[in-house]
Design an enzyme around this catalytic site. Structure first.
Site, PDB file in Angstrom:
ATOM      1  N   GLU A  26       0.434  -1.363   0.410  1.00 24.61           N
ATOM      2  CA  GLU A  26       0.279  -0.319  -0.014  1.00 24.61           C
ATOM      3  C   GLU A  26       1.138   1.469   0.255  1.00 24.61           C
ATOM      4  O   GLU A  26       1.715   1.454   0.615  1.00 24.61           O
ATOM      5  CB  GLU A  26      -0.947  -0.384   1.434  1.00 24.61           C
ATOM      6  CG  GLU A  26      -1.725   1.440   1.374  1.00 24.61           C
ATOM      7  CD  GLU A  26      -2.815   1.601   2.934  1.00 24.61           C
ATOM      8  OE1 GLU A  26      -3.039   0.162   3.775  1.00 24.61           O
ATOM      9  OE2 GLU A  26      -2.666   2.446   3.443  1.00 24.61           O
ATOM     10  N   GLU A  66      -2.635  11.575   2.967  1.00 20.52           N
ATOM     11  CA  GLU A  66      -3.388  10.958   4.574  1.00 20.52           C
ATOM     12  C   GLU A  66      -3.640  11.740   5.024  1.00 20.52           C
ATOM     13  O   GLU A  66      -2.830  12.543   5.582  1.00 20.52           O
ATOM     14  CB  GLU A  66      -3.202   9.970   5.328  1.00 20.52           C
ATOM     15  CG  GLU A  66      -3.932   8.437   4.083  1.00 20.52           C
ATOM     16  CD  GLU A  66      -3.798   7.127   5.442  1.00 20.52           C
ATOM     17  OE1 GLU A  66      -4.699   7.011   5.366  1.00 20.52           O
ATOM     18  OE2 GLU A  66      -2.351   7.402   5.338  1.00 20.52           O
TER      19      GLU A  66
END
Length: 360
Positions: A246, A251
């Site tokens: 990932e 974020e």
């Protein structure tokens, strides 16, 4: 719209009006792609009886004369756009006939870092997302719930994701929503790109949500994950998370909207051990202005950038699963580990994306 009009310069004089006017337009590269190869180049040919020269006109005001009826023209506005091309054929007596033809042509942005654009969505349309490019992932991956204690249902409704005024809007809302018999109090959207890639550069220009309790993310997963409800299924494998790898390009947590996070998670392909690494930086204008969030991924390293400034870089070493195809995800989660507490007065929150581009 297309058609012909004829106009004598002086109805009382001996006029010669061009006849049998035709207009042909060929987009460069249209044999491989009906909207062209992204260069914006078109080859235009006009022909008419009794014509001494031709005048080509474009909607932006450009106008060019041609003696032989041939013109090469380059459109420059990026994205997929429709234009009307008009030609006037003039006779020796300066009388003319005219016709117009619409074209739909794609213009790619310039190359970046020596890489060419291979996939993008410029969001220059309105309404439903382009289903040839995006998949709505709506089935909770843990049966009734999503990971990390998130509080939302993801939907494929226009209420939660739509395109307007040149941007994609992903909207998280406070509302009771039932999916497969499970009621939750928040809805949002989680998008998978239908394009998988290995190595290159990803650019996403966006405004982030400002509301507390929201957890926005631009990220990638290995296409071999076979996650419930995702687009690729088992097409490329079935290793699960974190062995798929990932990459979190962007974020934010739900309580500090000036904090930007870049991170990676993986499972060691030799031992299965979980690993992670990342960094964060402080920004001031994430929700008030469009900013550029980027990933540069090569065989040897992963680099995450904000407005072209790297703030996290890591070498790829043996056992790290970053030599496989990945796909892009876009979403706003509500609450959970990184979203935190959702204020009682939360109503809705929007993340706005100007474009998503992949270069190789």
């Amino acid at each position: 719209m297309s058609g012909n009009t004829s106009q004598p310069s002086d109805p009382g004089s001996s006029s010669v009006i061009p006849t049998n006017l035709t207009l042909d337009i060929t987009l460069k590269g249209q044999q491989e792609n009906p909207h062209g190869d992204g260069s914006g180049i078109v080859y235009i040919t006009a022909s008419a009886d009794n014509a001494s020269y031709y005048n080509f006109r474009f909607e932006n005001g450009d106008s060019f004369n041609s003696q032989d009826g041939n013109l090469t023209y380059t459109f420059t506005e990026t994205g997929l756009n429709q234009y009307l091309v008009t030609v006037l054929a003039y006779s020796p007596t300066n009388d003319y006939d005219s016709t117009s033809k619409p074209i739909l042509i794609r213009v790619s942005p310039p190359s970046v870092d020596g890489r060419d654009l291979v996939w993008s969505d410029e969001f220059n349309y309105d309404g439903i997302l382009d289903s040839s490019k995006w998949h709505h992932q709506v089935i909770p991956i843990f049966g009734e719930n999503w990971a990390n204690g998130e509080q939302q249902h993801y939907t494929d409704r226009l209420d939660n994701s739509y395109v307007s005024d040149g941007t994609l809007k992903i909207v998280a809302k406070k509302e009771q929503y039932i999916f497969r018999g499970i009621t939750k109090n928040y809805t949002s959207a989680r998008l998978n790109s239908k394009y998988a890639f290995k190595y290159g550069r990803v650019d996403i220009r966006a405004k982030l949500p400002s509301e507390q309790g929201t957890w926005p993310a631009f990220w990638t997963l290995g296409a071999n994950i076979n996650e419930i409800g995702n687009y690729f299924g088992s097409t490329y494998g079935n290793v699960g998370w974190p062995l798929c790898g990932e990459i979190d390009i962007m974020e934010q947590n739900g309580w500090n909207k000036n904090n930007l996070i870049g991170h990676i998670h993986w499972g060691d392909t030799n031992t299965g051990d979980y690993g992670n690494n990342g960094n964060n930086i402080q920004i001031q204008n994430g929700s008030s202005e469009f900013n550029l969030y980027s990933l540069i991924w090569t065989e040897s390293s992963i680099k995450i950038l904000f407005n072209n400034q790297p703030f996290f870089e890591v070498d790829i070493v043996a056992g790290m699963p970053y030599n496989n195809l990945h796909y892009i995800l876009l979403n706003i989660a509500m609450g959970g580990n990184l979203g935190g507490e959702i204020p009682t007065n939360f109503n809705s929150s929007t993340m706005e994306l100007d474009y998503v581009r992949i270069y190789q």
